[in-house]
Design a protein around this motif. Structure first.
Motif, PDB file in Angstrom:
ATOM      1  N   ALA B   7       0.867  -1.127  -0.002  1.00 27.70           N
ATOM      2  CA  ALA B   7      -0.087   0.054   0.101  1.00 27.70           C
ATOM      3  C   ALA B   7       0.807   1.161   0.165  1.00 27.70           C
ATOM      4  CB  ALA B   7      -0.876  -0.095   1.151  1.00 27.70           C
ATOM      5  N   SER B   8       1.991   1.156   0.262  1.00 22.47           N
ATOM      6  CA  SER B   8       2.944   2.292   0.349  1.00 22.47           C
ATOM      7  C   SER B   8       4.402   1.927  -0.015  1.00 22.47           C
ATOM      8  CB  SER B   8       2.958   3.023   1.745  1.00 22.47           C
ATOM      9  OG  SER B   8       4.025   2.956   2.573  1.00 22.47           O
ATOM     10  N   PRO B   9       5.225   2.992  -0.315  1.00 21.65           N
ATOM     11  CA  PRO B   9       6.535   2.583  -0.695  1.00 21.65           C
ATOM     12  C   PRO B   9       7.266   2.051   0.479  1.00 21.65           C
ATOM     13  CG  PRO B   9       6.094   4.776  -1.199  1.00 21.65           C
ATOM     14  CD  PRO B   9       4.874   4.318  -0.684  1.00 21.65           C
ATOM     15  N   PRO B  10       8.217   1.078   0.236  1.00 16.31           N
ATOM     16  CA  PRO B  10       8.852   0.308   1.436  1.00 16.31           C
ATOM     17  C   PRO B  10       9.786   1.139   2.125  1.00 16.31           C
ATOM     18  CG  PRO B  10       9.352  -0.667  -0.873  1.00 16.31           C
ATOM     19  CD  PRO B  10       8.479   0.451  -1.143  1.00 16.31           C
ATOM     20  N   THR B  11       9.588   1.140   3.300  1.00 19.16           N
ATOM     21  CA  THR B  11      10.619   1.921   4.011  1.00 19.16           C
ATOM     22  C   THR B  11      11.089   1.018   5.243  1.00 19.16           C
ATOM     23  OG1 THR B  11       8.813   3.077   4.667  1.00 19.16           O
ATOM     24  CG2 THR B  11      10.475   4.349   3.507  1.00 19.16           C
ATOM     25  N   ALA B  12      11.846   0.037   4.975  1.00 21.95           N
ATOM     26  CA  ALA B  12      12.229  -1.071   5.866  1.00 21.95           C
ATOM     27  C   ALA B  12      12.921  -0.400   7.071  1.00 21.95           C
ATOM     28  CB  ALA B  12      13.180  -2.253   5.426  1.00 21.95           C
ATOM     29  N   ARG B  13      13.381   0.883   6.826  1.00 25.33           N
ATOM     30  CA  ARG B  13      14.010   1.671   7.959  1.00 25.33           C
ATOM     31  C   ARG B  13      13.309   2.282   8.870  1.00 25.33           C
ATOM     32  NH1 ARG B  13      16.482   2.976   2.374  1.00 25.33           N
ATOM     33  NH2 ARG B  13      14.414   3.746   2.330  1.00 25.33           N
ATOM     34  N   THR B  14      12.167   2.342   8.536  1.00 26.42           N
ATOM     35  CA  THR B  14      11.139   3.015   9.574  1.00 26.42           C
ATOM     36  C   THR B  14      10.154   1.857  10.126  1.00 26.42           C
ATOM     37  OG1 THR B  14       9.324   3.625   7.946  1.00 26.42           O
ATOM     38  CG2 THR B  14      10.912   5.242   8.241  1.00 26.42           C
ATOM     39  N   ALA B  15       9.692   2.535  11.191  1.00 27.03           N
ATOM     40  CA  ALA B  15       9.171   1.416  12.166  1.00 27.03           C
ATOM     41  C   ALA B  15       7.521   1.251  12.191  1.00 27.03           C
ATOM     42  CB  ALA B  15       9.413   1.517  13.626  1.00 27.03           C
ATOM     43  N   ARG B  16       6.931   1.761  10.906  1.00 25.55           N
ATOM     44  CA  ARG B  16       5.487   1.901  10.885  1.00 25.55           C
ATOM     45  C   ARG B  16       4.793   0.499  11.261  1.00 25.55           C
ATOM     46  NH1 ARG B  16       5.867   5.687   5.618  1.00 25.55           N
ATOM     47  NH2 ARG B  16       6.398   3.809   4.869  1.00 25.55           N
ATOM     48  N   PRO B  17       5.182  -0.419  10.676  1.00 27.62           N
ATOM     49  CA  PRO B  17       4.206  -1.785  10.833  1.00 27.62           C
ATOM     50  C   PRO B  17       4.425  -1.908  12.252  1.00 27.62           C
ATOM     51  CG  PRO B  17       5.606  -1.913   8.961  1.00 27.62           C
ATOM     52  CD  PRO B  17       6.187  -0.751   9.398  1.00 27.62           C
ATOM     53  N   ALA B  18       5.548  -1.866  12.910  1.00 24.75           N
ATOM     54  CA  ALA B  18       5.683  -2.143  14.247  1.00 24.75           C
ATOM     55  C   ALA B  18       4.692  -1.305  15.152  1.00 24.75           C
ATOM     56  CB  ALA B  18       6.971  -1.941  14.647  1.00 24.75           C
ATOM     57  N   ILE B  19       4.649   0.131  14.825  1.00 24.81           N
ATOM     58  CA  ILE B  19       3.747   1.003  15.451  1.00 24.81           C
ATOM     59  C   ILE B  19       2.322   0.505  15.243  1.00 24.81           C
ATOM     60  CG2 ILE B  19       2.999   3.227  15.302  1.00 24.81           C
ATOM     61  CD1 ILE B  19       5.889   4.064  14.433  1.00 24.81           C
ATOM     62  N   LEU B  20       1.918   0.004  14.124  1.00 22.52           N
ATOM     63  CA  LEU B  20       0.573  -0.582  13.873  1.00 22.52           C
ATOM     64  C   LEU B  20       0.141  -1.440  14.837  1.00 22.52           C
ATOM     65  CD1 LEU B  20      -1.890  -0.146  12.076  1.00 22.52           C
ATOM     66  CD2 LEU B  20      -1.161  -1.733  10.633  1.00 22.52           C
ATOM     67  N   VAL B  21       1.339  -2.579  14.887  1.00 21.08           N
ATOM     68  CA  VAL B  21       0.938  -3.776  15.671  1.00 21.08           C
ATOM     69  C   VAL B  21       0.828  -3.121  17.130  1.00 21.08           C
ATOM     70  CG1 VAL B  21       1.935  -5.788  16.666  1.00 21.08           C
ATOM     71  CG2 VAL B  21       2.101  -5.246  14.296  1.00 21.08           C
ATOM     72  N   VAL B  22       1.586  -2.522  17.674  1.00 23.58           N
ATOM     73  CA  VAL B  22       1.522  -1.935  19.021  1.00 23.58           C
ATOM     74  C   VAL B  22       0.444  -1.029  19.429  1.00 23.58           C
ATOM     75  CG1 VAL B  22       2.623  -0.382  20.745  1.00 23.58           C
ATOM     76  CG2 VAL B  22       4.020  -1.685  19.409  1.00 23.58           C
ATOM     77  N   GLY B  23      -0.028  -0.355  18.401  1.00 21.84           N
ATOM     78  CA  GLY B  23      -1.287   0.461  18.298  1.00 21.84           C
ATOM     79  C   GLY B  23      -2.579  -0.463  18.445  1.00 21.84           C
ATOM     80  N   LEU B  24      -2.618  -1.504  17.820  1.00 24.17           N
ATOM     81  CA  LEU B  24      -3.712  -2.584  17.724  1.00 24.17           C
ATOM     82  C   LEU B  24      -3.734  -3.048  18.987  1.00 24.17           C
ATOM     83  CD1 LEU B  24      -3.747  -3.840  14.377  1.00 24.17           C
ATOM     84  CD2 LEU B  24      -5.328  -2.604  15.270  1.00 24.17           C
ATOM     85  N   LEU B  25      -2.583  -3.510  19.839  1.00 21.18           N
ATOM     86  CA  LEU B  25      -2.755  -4.319  20.977  1.00 21.18           C
ATOM     87  C   LEU B  25      -3.199  -3.090  22.243  1.00 21.18           C
ATOM     88  CD1 LEU B  25       0.731  -6.098  20.958  1.00 21.18           C
ATOM     89  CD2 LEU B  25      -1.389  -7.355  20.904  1.00 21.18           C
ATOM     90  N   ALA B  26      -2.474  -1.890  22.024  1.00 19.67           N
ATOM     91  CA  ALA B  26      -3.152  -0.828  23.064  1.00 19.67           C
ATOM     92  C   ALA B  26      -4.750  -0.674  22.867  1.00 19.67           C
ATOM     93  CB  ALA B  26      -2.285   0.328  22.615  1.00 19.67           C
ATOM     94  N   LEU B  27      -5.011  -0.752  21.698  1.00 20.51           N
ATOM     95  CA  LEU B  27      -6.584  -0.569  21.243  1.00 20.51           C
ATOM     96  C   LEU B  27      -7.271  -1.715  22.048  1.00 20.51           C
ATOM     97  CD1 LEU B  27      -8.948   0.939  20.034  1.00 20.51           C
ATOM     98  CD2 LEU B  27      -8.446  -0.199  17.798  1.00 20.51           C
ATOM     99  N   PHE B  28      -6.766  -2.803  21.707  1.00 20.74           N
ATOM    100  CA  PHE B  28      -7.559  -4.175  22.400  1.00 20.74           C
ATOM    101  C   PHE B  28      -7.476  -3.976  23.862  1.00 20.74           C
ATOM    102  CE2 PHE B  28      -7.456  -8.359  24.205  1.00 20.74           C
ATOM    103  CZ  PHE B  28      -8.536  -8.843  23.756  1.00 20.74           C
ATOM    104  N   ALA B  29      -6.289  -3.462  24.499  1.00 17.00           N
ATOM    105  CA  ALA B  29      -6.253  -3.311  26.116  1.00 17.00           C
ATOM    106  C   ALA B  29      -7.126  -2.184  26.450  1.00 17.00           C
ATOM    107  CB  ALA B  29      -4.883  -3.021  26.511  1.00 17.00           C
ATOM    108  N   ALA B  30      -7.314  -1.105  25.727  1.00 17.97           N
ATOM    109  CA  ALA B  30      -8.168  -0.026  26.171  1.00 17.97           C
ATOM    110  C   ALA B  30      -9.567  -0.601  25.780  1.00 17.97           C
ATOM    111  CB  ALA B  30      -7.947   1.303  24.953  1.00 17.97           C
ATOM    112  N   GLY B  31      -9.996  -1.234  24.804  1.00 17.43           N
ATOM    113  CA  GLY B  31     -11.266  -1.694  24.829  1.00 17.43           C
ATOM    114  C   GLY B  31     -11.752  -2.606  25.769  1.00 17.43           C
ATOM    115  N   VAL B  32     -10.943  -3.585  26.210  1.00 15.99           N
ATOM    116  CA  VAL B  32     -11.484  -4.323  27.661  1.00 15.99           C
ATOM    117  C   VAL B  32     -11.574  -3.534  28.697  1.00 15.99           C
ATOM    118  CG1 VAL B  32     -10.370  -6.183  28.978  1.00 15.99           C
ATOM    119  CG2 VAL B  32      -9.934  -6.436  26.453  1.00 15.99           C
ATOM    120  N   ALA B  33     -10.486  -2.525  29.038  1.00 13.23           N
ATOM    121  CA  ALA B  33     -10.589  -1.736  30.063  1.00 13.23           C
ATOM    122  C   ALA B  33     -11.864  -0.946  30.076  1.00 13.23           C
ATOM    123  CB  ALA B  33      -9.455  -0.816  30.114  1.00 13.23           C
ATOM    124  N   SER B  34     -12.334  -0.348  28.935  1.00  8.67           N
ATOM    125  CA  SER B  34     -13.569   0.365  28.850  1.00  8.67           C
ATOM    126  C   SER B  34     -14.869  -0.710  28.985  1.00  8.67           C
ATOM    127  CB  SER B  34     -13.485   0.942  27.453  1.00  8.67           C
ATOM    128  OG  SER B  34     -14.457   0.751  26.625  1.00  8.67           O
TER     129      SER B  34
END
Lengths: 257, 338
Positions: B7-34
Motif C-alpha cells: 500500500a505504500s513505498p517500502p521503508t524497511a528503515r522506519t518502524a511503521r508496521p511495528a507501530i501499527l501492531v503496538v497500536g492494535l494491542l493498545a486498542l485491544f487493552a483500552a477496549g477491554v478496560a472500557s
C-alpha cells in the motif's frame, strides 16, 4: 531537428490579463532548451501552459500532434514532468517518501507499489546524488540538497520531458553549476530538458537551444552562438553590453557595460 | 531494498508496521478496560462469560451487553472518525491547525440543534441525531458552494460561516433558557447515554467513510505536495478535493451527531502520528484510525471514574489529556513539527 512538443499560436493569460498572444514554439527533442528573458516576460507562463497547468485561451499545446488537453492526466504525467519554482514539502516527509511520490502517475488502484517503482526511485536518488539522504526529513536539508531531492522526485516520474521553472534560484553558485551539469547529463541520457533560467551566461553555456522572450513573444531562438549578440541583449533586457567568448566553454558571455 | 506492504513505498528503515501492531494491542487493552471499568466494575471472567455464554439474569452480563459494549463500539467509531477526519483535513489544507469541524460541521450541527430545540423538535435522542446530521450536511454544502474552487477559500468560508452560525445560535439560546438547557447537554460532548439510541446508520456511515479515506489517501499523497505538483503528477485535484470533503463531512458529521463536539481528538491525533509516518498519508490515515479510538476509549474510561458523584463529559477529558500532549509535542520537536 524533430519535435514532439509544440505551442501552436497560443494566447496565454490569467483572466483578463493577456501575457502572450499567438505564440508558437517547437521544443527540439533530446535537447536542453533554456528560456530566458526579463521578469514578467511570460517565461513561466509558457512553461505552465506546456504542462497543462494553464489552458490557452486560443491555440493549442500539442504532443505528437495531439492537444495535451485531450490526453488523460496520468498519461500526460508519464510524458511531462514539471518542477515549479518553489515547491513546498509536507511536514515530516522524508527524502525517500518525497521521491516516491514521483511514481504516482505509474500507479493505479490495482497496481500499487511494484519493484519497478522501487527501482525508478533508487535510480532517481542516485542520479540526483541524494541516495545518502534517503531517511532524512526534507525539512532538515540545505537549500541545495532540497532542490536535488525535488529533481529526484521528477526524475522518478520517469518521463521523456523534464520542465523546470528557475531551478537554480535560491542556490549558491556551486549548487547552481552542479544542478545545471546534472540537467546536461540527463539531456545526454536522452531526455528533453526545458528550463527557465535567470542567468543568461549559464543559459548560453549549458543550453543547446536558447529561447529569448520579451513581452510575451519569442524575440529570438536558436543556438546561443547564433542568436546572442549585443543587439539582442539590448532589445530583450534593455541592457547595453559587450559580448565576449566565455573563457571556459567558448560560448557567448554577456558583460554589461 | 526490501519488499514491504504494497500500500505504500517500502521503508524497511522506519518502524511503521511495528507501530501499527503496538497500536492494535493498545486498542485491544483500552477496549477491554472500557468494557470492564465503570460505576460497576466487571471482573474479566464475567466479561468473557457475557460474550461467550450470555446469561440474561446475570447483572454483570447485562451491563456488558447492553451498556458497556455498545458504548465501547461507539467510542471506537467516534475516535476513528474524528482522528481520520482530522488527518484528511490537515493533509488537504496543509494546515496543522485544521480540525475536522473547520468546514462548518460542528457549528452547523449546533445551529440545527439550537433551532430544533427552540421549535420543540429536539426531544428524543433520535431527533437530536437527525438534527445534527442535517445541520452538518447543510452547513458543509453551503461552505462548499462558496469555496469549492480552492482549498483556502473553503477554509475561509468554513470559518466565516461557522462564526455566523455560532452567533445566531448563541442569540437564540440567550433569549430562550429552555433551548439553552437542551443544547448544553449535547454541546459538552459525551458518549454517556448515547449508546442507547439505534446507532446503526451513523456507525455504518463512519465505517464506509473510513474505507473511503484509506482508498483516497494515496491520491492525497500527491495533493500534499501542493496543487501545482499534484496536477503535474496526474492527480485530479478537483475530484480528490471534493471526495475528501464529502468524507470529512460524513466522518465529523456522524461523530458530532452521536457524541457532540469532541473535535480535539481530530486535531491532536494526526499531530502525534505525523512524524512517525514520515509523511505517508495512507499510513497517517491507517494509524489515526487506531490511535483515535485509543485516546477516545481511555478518555471515556477516565471520564467514568474520575468523579465519585457522576461522569465527567468525555470531551473535557480529551481536552485535559490532549492539551498537555500537544504542548509536549511542540516543546519536544519544535513548532515545526506542527
Amino acid at each position: 531537428m524533430t519535435t514532439r512538443l509544440s505551442a501552436q499560436d497560443v494566447t496565454l493569460g490569467y483572466g483578463d490579463r493577456v501575457v502572450s498572444t499567438r505564440l508558437s514554439l517547437d521544443v527540439p527533442d533530446g535537447a536542453f532548451t533554456a528560456v530566458v528573458g526579463p521578469n514578467g516576460c511570460g517565461k513561466s507562463t509558457l512553461l505552465r501552459a506546456l504542462v497543462r497547468l494553464l489552458k490557452p485561451a486560443e491555440g493549442a499545446i500539442t504532443l505528437d500532434s495531439r492537444s495535451v488537453s485531450d490526453l488523460p492526466a496520468k498519461g500526460l504525467a508519464r510524458e511531462l514532468a514539471f518542477l515549479p519554482q518553489d515547491p513546498l514539502a509536507p511536514e515530516g516527509i522524508t527524502v525517500h517518501q518525497l521521491v516516491s511520490r514521483g511514481r504516482y502517475p505509474h500507479q493505479s488502484l490495482l497496481a500499487l507499489w511494484t519493484p519497478e517503482d522501487e527501482r525508478a526511485v533508487a535510480e532517481a536518488m542516485v542520479t540526483a546524488e541524494v541516495e545518502d539522504l534517503a531517511d532524512r526529513p526534507v525539512a532538515e536539508l540545505s537549500g541545495g540538497q532540497r532542490q536535488r531531492v525535488w529533481v529526484a522526485m521528477v526524475l522518478a516520474q520517469d518521463t521523456p520531458y523534464l520542465l523546470l521553472d528557475e531551478p537554480t534560484s535560491f542556490l549558491d553558485i556551486t549548487h547552481q553549476y552542479r544542478l545545471l551539469a546534472l540537467l546536461s547529463r540527463l539531456r545526454d541520457e536522452g531526455r528533453t530538458v526545458i528550463a527557465v533560467l535567470h542567468d543568461i551566461n549559464q543559459a548560453c553555456r549549458f543550453a543547446d537551444h536558447l529561447v529569448a522572450m520579451k513581452d510575451g513573444r519569442v524575440a529570438a531562438e536558436g543556438a546561443a552562438a547564433d542568436v546572442v549578440d549585443a543587439a539582442l541583449i539590448k532589445d530583450v533586457f534593455d541592457l547595453p553590453s559587450v559580448i565576449v567568448a566565455d573563457p571556459v566553454s567558448g560560448t557567448p558571455m554577456v558583460v554589461p557595460e | 531494498m526490501t519488499s514491504a506492504p504494497p500500500a505504500s513505498p517500502p521503508t524497511a528503515r522506519t518502524a511503521r508496521p511495528a507501530i501499527l501492531v503496538v497500536g492494535l494491542l493498545a486498542l485491544f487493552a483500552a477496549g477491554v478496560a472500557s468494557v470492564a471499568v465503570g460505576a460497576r466494575a466487571v471482573p474479566l471472567g464475567e466479561l468473557w462469560g457475557a460474550l461467550a455464554d450470555f446469561d440474561p439474569l446475570n447483572g454483570d452480563h447485562l451491563v456488558v451487553r447492553d451498556i458497556r459494549l455498545p458504548r465501547t463500539l461507539l467510542g471506537i467509531a467516534v475516535g476513528a472518525a474524528l482522528a481520520v477526519g482530522g488527518a484528511l483535513i490537515q493533509t488537504l489544507s496543509r494546515n496543522p491547525l485544521a480540525e475536522p469541524g473547520i468546514l462548518g460541521v460542528t457549528h452547523g450541527a449546533g445551529f440545527a440543534l439550537t433551532v430544533g430545540a427552540a421549535l420543540g423538535l429536539a426531544g428524543s435522542a433520535v431527533s437530536q441525531l437527525g438534527l445534527g446530521v442535517a445541520g452538518s450536511v447543510l452547513a458543509t454544502a453551503l461552505v462548499y458552494a462558496v469555496g469549492r474552487h480552492s482549498t483556502l477559500r473553503l477554509l475561509l468560508a468554513g470559518v466565516a460561516f461557522s462564526a455566523v452560525l455560532m452567533g445566531v445560535s448563541l442569540g437564540i439560546r440567550l433569549t430562550s433558557p429552555d433551548t439553552l438547557d437542551k443544547y448544553r447537554f449535547w454541546a459538552v460532548g459525551s458518549l454517556a447515554g448515547r449508546e442507547q439510541t439505534d446507532l446503526t446508520v451513523p456507525l455504518v456511515a463512519i465505517g464506509a467513510a473510513l474505507v473511503g479515506a484509506l482508498v483516497i489517501a494515496r491520491s492525497l499523497n500527491a495533493i500534499a505536495l501542493g496543487e501545482t505538483v499534484a496536477h503535474t503528477l496526474g492527480a485530479n485535484v478537483a475530484r480528490v478535493r471534493t471526495a475528501t470533503l464529502v468524507l470529512i463531512t460524513v466522518l465529523a458529521g456522524a461523530a458530532t451527531a452521536v457524541a457532540g463536539p469532541i473535535l480535539f481528538v481530530g486535531l491532536i491525533v494526526p499531530h502525534l502520528l505525523r512524524r512517525l509516518t514520515s509523511g505517508s498519508v495512507p499510513w497517517l490515515v491507517g494509524l489515526s484510525a487506531v490511535v483515535g479510538p485509543i485516546l477516545m476509549l481511555v478518555a471515556d474510561t477516565i471520564a467514568r471514574v474520575l468523579l465519585h458523584t457522576g461522569e465527567v463529559p468525555v470531551a473535557i477529558v480529551t481536552a485535559f489529556l490532549g492539551g498537555p500532549v500537544l504542548i509536549w509535542v511542540v516543546r519536544r520537536y519544535g513548532a515545526g513539527s506542527l
